[in-house]
Design a protein around this motif. Structure first.
Motif: not given
Length: 525
Positions: A350-355, A395-400
């Motif tokens: 669940r740390d990647g893209i969530r839809l 997520p766009l990288g680790d911070t955005v």
């Protein structure tokens, strides 16, 4: 005109009787809790997914059960007293309490209880038909939120969850009984609370009963009586939970709220002897909810809720014996799921893209009578809603983090035959972005659109509202004018915020956090 806020002075006594021992655990078995560990609040209202509150790109506040119990609130005005941007109007009569967020009031905000909409609204009446003693948590989402919650979310949303048996047992088999009594000198209010709860394997249950009685008129801050502020409240909640597997939960709940008292016809105005009505308000609700939440499953994180809410009011006006009956019903079904695209197992799934996507079906139906005849001031009418929504957390990288979303609502109105039915639809987009350059700083911005479909009374109300005598033979007659083609309110909103926190600020041992938000809303129609 609103009545002055009463002075508050109260004493509460609490008695708890445990029928079998209950344990409280923290962390893994055998692990000692870390006293320096920060437990960061988790919120779900903004995205319908669990996110740390600090790194959620939305303006959101939480009120937990502990805060409510410490406050010992007389009404919801006390519950939200410290929540920024929230004002509870219509007091001090509890039956008249109406929510407002950032100046958006009444039907411009959404109230949800245990995953279900609370749509009842009657002019000069309240919407919080629930005693605060039954609440587990509240999340207040400020800002345009129709992309997630549909019609009415111009100003924001109140997401309320009531307590269940497993909450009170701490997840350990056993049973308990909690008894609480309270007294408030202002109004001579006596209150009693009884909660029976337990857990046995996969089953848990709770029965909660509240009784509150204001025996004398309240007194305002100047020491003057506030006429016609006595009332009696009874509230009961029954919940049965069943967890057939580790990540499954089925919950059936029913609650009933009753309020009775002598109030003015306009419950949030000053009362006079010739404006009094003997008012009885009853709300009944039944809900069936199923949730599946397995961190290792990246395809299914499901929440399904079916419900029926009814609100009935009876008002007997003392000066002329006029009797008004009002009946309102909401029934609905909502299905929401989250799918994750990333690693195939574990929490990292669940740390990647969530839809997150879902559908919502609900409808309102109302009817009213005056002296047992049809009452055009509260006309017989109904509306049905159908909606679908989708949202991505990218997520766009680790911070955005980028969060776009959109919801489509269509709704159909029909009345008692005097007017032709009509339908309409609205699309509500939203996009938010958040940036966390380090653990103690978070910046975010959001653009969102929202709408509020007109209520049934706004569309179809007809007849005389009130008559004001000016002089012998001279009166002012205020009449409702039906507006069956009234358009929905529409809002465009931009908001941005910055959060900063620091533990042990300057070596003082104090933890410090600041949350600044700027916003602008443009509303049409």
């Amino acid at each position: 005109m609103e009545c002055p806020v009463p002075e508050k002075s109260q004493l509460n006594l609490v008695c708890a009787l445990l029928l079998s021992p209950l344990a409280v655990s923290a962390g893994e078995p055998g692990e000692s809790p870390d006293p320096d560990r920060r437990l960061e609040p988790i919120v779900v209202a903004a995205t319908r997914t669990e996110r740390p509150q600090f790194t959620t790109p939305a303006s959101i506040s939480t009120v937990d059960r502990g805060a409510i119990e410490r406050t010992q609130p007389y009404g919801f005005q006390d519950v939200f007293e410290t929540v920024p941007g929230v004002n509870i109007q219509g007091g001090p009569r509890r039956i008249a309490e109406e929510p407002a967020i950032r100046g958006f009031a009444d039907e411009q905000v959404v109230i949800r209880l245990d995953g279900t909409r609370q749509n009842f609204n009657k002019a000069h009446g309240g919407r919080f038909l629930l005693d605060p003693g039954l609440i587990r948590s509240i999340e207040v989402l400020r800002g345009a939120s129709s992309a997630v919650y549909g019609s009415g979310a111009l100003g924001g949303v109140f997401v309320i969850e009531s307590v269940n048996g497993r909450d009170l047992t701490g997840g350990v088999d056993g049973a308990g009984l909690r008894l609480k009594a309270g007294y408030q000198s202002n109004g001579e209010e006596w209150a009693g609370y009884g909660t029976l709860y337990g857990q046995a394997g996969a089953f848990d249950g709770l029965v909660n009963i509240v009784r509150r009685d204001v025996g004398e008129d309240l007194t305002d801050g100047a020491g003057d009586d506030i006429f016609a502020t006595r009332d009696e409240i009874a509230n009961g909640l029954v919940k049965i939970g069943f967890e057939p597997g580790r990540f499954h939960r089925i919950e059936l709940s029913a609650d009933r709220f009753e309020n009775s008292g002598l109030n003015p016809t306009n419950a949030n105005a000053a009362a006079t002897p010739n404006t009094l009505v003997d008012r009885e308000t009853e709300r009944s609700s039944t809900r069936l909810r199923y949730t599946f939440d397995d961190p290792a499953n990246r395809w299914i994180n499901l929440d399904v809720a079916a419900y029926r809410n009814t609100v009935d009011t009876l008002e007997f006006r003392l000066d002329d014996a006029r009797t008004d009956r009002t009946d309102f019903e909401t029934r609905g079904l909502e299905i929401t799921n989250t799918t994750s695209f990333g690693p195939s197992s574990g929490q990292e799934a669940r740390d990647g893209i969530r839809l997150t996507y879902g559908v919502e079906l609900y409808g309102d139906e109302q009817s009213g009578t005056r002296n047992d005849a049809d009452r055009p001031q509260f006309p017989d009418a109904e509306v049905d809603y159908r909606a679908a929504f989708v949202q991505a957390e990218i997520p766009l990288g680790d911070t955005v983090s980028l969060i776009p979303g959109v919801r489509y609502d269509e709704f159909d109105y029909s009345s008692d035959g005097r007017f032709t039915g009509r339908d309409a639809d609205r699309t509500s987009p939203r996009v938010a972005i958040g940036w966390s350059p380090n653990d103690d700083l978070y910046l975010w911005a959001e653009y969102a659109e929202a709408f509020r479909a007109p209520s049934l009374t706004e569309l179809y109300a007809d007849g005389v509202h009130f008559v004001v005598p000016l002089a012998p033979g001279q009166v002012v007659i205020n009449e409702f004018v039906p507006t069956p083609e009234l358009q929905a309110e529409q809002a465009d909103q931009v908001q941005a915020g910055v959060r900063w926190r620091r533990d042990d600020l300057f070596g003082t041992g104090l933890d410090f956090e600041v949350d600044l938000t700027a916003w602008q809303s443009d509303v049409d129609d």
